[in-house]
Design an enzyme around this catalytic site. Structure first.
Site, PDB file in Angstrom:
ATOM      1  N   GLU A  74     -48.490  11.167   2.691  1.00 32.06           N
ATOM      2  CA  GLU A  74     -47.040  11.004   2.795  1.00 32.06           C
ATOM      3  C   GLU A  74     -46.454  11.769   3.986  1.00 32.06           C
ATOM      4  OE1 GLU A  74     -46.612  11.690  -1.436  1.00 32.06           O
ATOM      5  OE2 GLU A  74     -45.850   9.659  -1.702  1.00 32.06           O
ATOM      6  N   TYR A 120     -21.461  21.514  -6.351  1.00 28.47           N
ATOM      7  CA  TYR A 120     -22.693  22.015  -5.732  1.00 28.47           C
ATOM      8  C   TYR A 120     -23.535  20.897  -5.150  1.00 28.47           C
ATOM      9  CZ  TYR A 120     -20.535  25.503  -8.396  1.00 28.47           C
ATOM     10  OH  TYR A 120     -19.575  26.311  -8.897  1.00 28.47           O
TER      11      TYR A 120
HETATM   12 ZN   LIG Z   1     -45.080  10.584  -3.644  1.00 30.67          ZN
END
Ligand SMILES: [Zn+2]
Length: 212
Positions: A74, A120
């Site tokens: 990735e 937030y």
């Molecule tokens: Zn992943």
């Protein structure tokens, strides 16, 4: 340029912290820091709770392997975020439970998959566009993330998980926790007709952030 011991130790420490908090189960997720034109990223198929500082993978920002173990498949998602956000030096991709659960829901707003439930979220995440599903590690997924990341530092990947970039590792830790907690709140509020923050309240917060 290479990565010093402190940078490596900081990345290992955040990996362990995310794992201990249950944000990256099993051998999922990946974490990186950028210095100049190089990315230091967790290797493929490792547990984020037990990273070895000296085996982290060094790659150029274009994806050429320089040293250390083989990078996470990735890495291409991290490259896309660094390309679009040169002020960012840290990226995380997590398969955290609540973010994944939300990523599977129908009718999400593709421009911002989570509503602004609290101030937030507006201050620490901003917007969370949705990237359509494509096979993990595929060029199609990288193309989807590239499109979604053009105007946002954080992206939700359909049926997969979250992706976030920040200027510092500490800021990154805060952003990924905020995404997960907001996803949890969003699911808790399903069917309750909640009030979310409106545009005026969000703009007021963002002006405050810029001045701070
Ligand atoms: Zn992943």
């Amino acid at each position: 340029m290479s990565f010093d011991d402190k940078t490596r130790a900081d990345l290992v420490e955040l990996g362990a912290a995310l794992y201990d908090r249950g944000l990256t189960p099993g051998r999922t997720g990946n974490l990186s820091v950028r210095s100049g034109d190089e990315i230091l990223i967790t290797p493929t198929n490792v547990c984020m709770g037990r990273l070895d500082a000296q085996r982290l993978s060094v790659n150029t920002i274009d994806g050429t392997h320089v040293s250390g173990d083989k990078p996470s498949k990735e890495l291409i998602l991290h490259q896309a975020l660094y390309r679009h956000h040169p002020e960012c030096t840290a990226v995380a991709h997590l398969h955290s439970t609540y973010a994944v659960a939300v990523s599977c829901l129908p009718d999400l707003d593709p421009d911002n998959a989570l509503p602004t439930i609290t101030p937030y979220f507006a201050m620490r995440v901003g917007r969370l566009p949705l990237a359509d599903y494509a096979r993990p590690g595929s060029d199609d997924l990288a193309t989807e993330v590239d499109r979604a990341a053009a105007e946002a530092r954080c992206v939700l990947l359909r049926n997969h998980g979250s992706l976030a970039a920040a200027p510092t590792l500490e800021g990154l830790s805060i952003a990924v926790e905020e995404i997960e907690e907001t996803a949890r709140l969003f699911l808790l509020l399903q069917g309750h007709n909640p009030q979310y923050l409106g545009e005026q309240a969000i703009n007021e917060l963002l002006e405050g952030t810029e001045k701070a």
